[in-house]
Design a protein around this motif. Structure first.
Motif, short mmCIF file in Angstrom:
data_model
loop_
_atom_site.label_atom_id
_atom_site.label_comp_id
_atom_site.label_asym_id
_atom_site.label_seq_id
_atom_site.Cartn_x
_atom_site.Cartn_y
_atom_site.Cartn_z
N ILE A 102 -41.27 -33.05 -60.19
CA ILE A 102 -40.39 -31.89 -59.94
C ILE A 102 -39.79 -32.07 -58.55
N ALA A 121 -40.89 -21.55 -65.27
CA ALA A 121 -40.58 -22.23 -64.00
C ALA A 121 -41.50 -21.76 -62.90
N GLU A 179 -42.46 -27.85 -56.39
CA GLU A 179 -41.75 -29.10 -56.09
C GLU A 179 -42.76 -30.19 -55.75
N VAL A 236 -37.09 -26.54 -57.85
CA VAL A 236 -37.42 -25.42 -58.77
C VAL A 236 -36.43 -24.31 -58.52
#
Length: 401
Positions: free
Chosen positions: A396, A374, A379, A399
């Motif tokens: 995304i 991750a 984002e 996160v």
């Protein structure tokens, strides 16, 4: 009372000398003693020494003219008998003996001189065996150095002609006795070497007294023999005679005739040897032929020659037998390799990433890179998702770490 006569030192020494010189008994005396304090003035040739016995000593001198006739070299410690006159050396007032002749006491002058020279040359390495050159087995030219009128040269020539007439004799006539003998022999040796006129050289002289053979003890002759590139055989004197020439030469022969025998092979013996070799080779060839004939007879009687097809039949049976073995071995090897290959394929298939995706997993990519954490995304980033049956694109939105 008479007035005493006053003399100068020179007058006294002169008077004393005149008294001694006028005494006939002192003009030719023989004196025995041991040499000490010996001095050889090499430039002038004069010899100075002291003669002594257990009770007294006297100075002595031997001038160059007399010293040059000595056969031996005086040394400290040698007992000698000298002949000379007694006088005074006026300048120093030295009473001394003027020597005309000298002989070793108890041993001959020539014997002592021979031993002295032999020891000197031995220390210089002239007699060393590792310097001696081998004689050629079949010389084509024989150099002979000898007197042209002596019996020795005739003996040498007769032996050479009888034993090996194929060799050419190159003769150098020299004196073999007297003061000029050694220089002439040296010149002959040097000429043979400079002209390469011989394969081997014989120095020959018949027997004689020690005085007759003395020139063959000459030191310059010894070095001429030593430095010769051509091997030299010494055939000087009789079997019991030994000279320096014998010790330096590459070979020593007891007589001139024996020197000739050493120089060349016996042609008759060589012919006999060659004849023996011929007979031996002939016998070996005959035996080889007979052995080959026996071997050929054995081959002719063998089953291979009698029935050649039997060999083919045996070969066919052998091939058939081995062919079955080869097929069996090949089949077993193929089966083993096939089984191993299947096992390896199964293991690889289990590790296939497609199999992993089929179990519900997917692969996420960000551009050309696989995203495994991750922390590797942000984002708003666009990503590609690979499934087992297709692909999807996503963004995304959040996160969480």
């Amino acid at each position: 009372m008479e007035t005493p006569l006053i003399l100068t030192v020179s007058q006294l020494n002169s008077y004393t000398r005149s008294m001694l010189d006028g005494d006939i008994r002192l003009n030719n005396v023989f004196v025995a003693g041991e040499i000490s304090n010996f001095v050889n003035h090499y430039r002038s040739g004069h010899l100075y020494m002291t003669l002594k016995d257990n009770g007294a000593a006297i100075k002595a001198v031997m001038f160059a003219g007399n010293a040059s006739r000595l056969k031996f070299t005086p040394e400290n410690g040698i007992s000698v008998i000298v002949r000379g006159r007694v006088s005074i050396y006026e300048r120093d007032g030295q009473y001394q003996l003027y020597i005309d002749d000298m002989q070793p006491d108890g041993v001959g002058a020539l014997t002592l001189a021979f031993e002295q020279r032999k020891e000197k040359l031995a220390k210089a390495g002239l007699f060393d065996s590792d310097h001696k050159k081998p004689l050629p087995r079949f010389p084509s030219k024989i150099g002979v150095i000898s007197s042209p009128t002596g019996a020795a040269v005739q003996d040498v020539l007769n032996v050479l002609q009888r034993r090996f007439p194929a060799a050419e004799v190159v003769f150098a006539g020299v004196q073999v006795q007297g003061d000029s003998a050694a220089p002439q022999i040296c010149d002959a040796i040097n000429k043979f070497n400079s002209l390469s006129a011989a394969d081997v050289i014989i120095i020959a002289r018949g027997g004689g007294s020690a005085e007759d053979l003395w020139q063959f003890n000459d030191e310059k002759l010894a070095y001429a023999i030593y430095e010769s590139k051509i091997p030299i055989i010494s055939g000087v004197g009789h079997e019991t005679d030994f000279t320096i020439c014998d010790f330096v030469a590459d070979e020593r022969a007891p007589t001139p005739s024996a020197a000739a025998e050493l120089a060349v092979p016996d042609l008759g013996e060589q012919i006999y040897y060659i004849s023996s070799l011929k007979n031996t080779i002939y016998s070996l060839i005959i035996e080889f032929i007979r052995s080959a004939e026996r071997e050929l007879e054995f081959i002719e009687k063998s089953s291979v020659i009698a029935n050649p097809l039997s060999v083919v039949d045996r070969c066919e049976l052998y091939l058939d037998s081995n062919w079955e073995k080869i097929n069996t071995l090949f089949s077993n090897k193929v089966y083993t390799l096939s089984t191993h290959f299947s096992s390896v394929c199964s293991s690889l298939d289990a590790l296939s990433p497609i199999k992993v995706l089929a179990r519900g997993y997917s692969i996420i990519r960000g551009g050309d890179k696989i995203i495994s954490s991750a922390e590797n995304v942000i984002e708003g980033e666009k990503i590609d998702i690979d499934f087992s049956d297709g692909k999807a694109k996503a963004v995304i939105t959040e996160v969480q770490i």
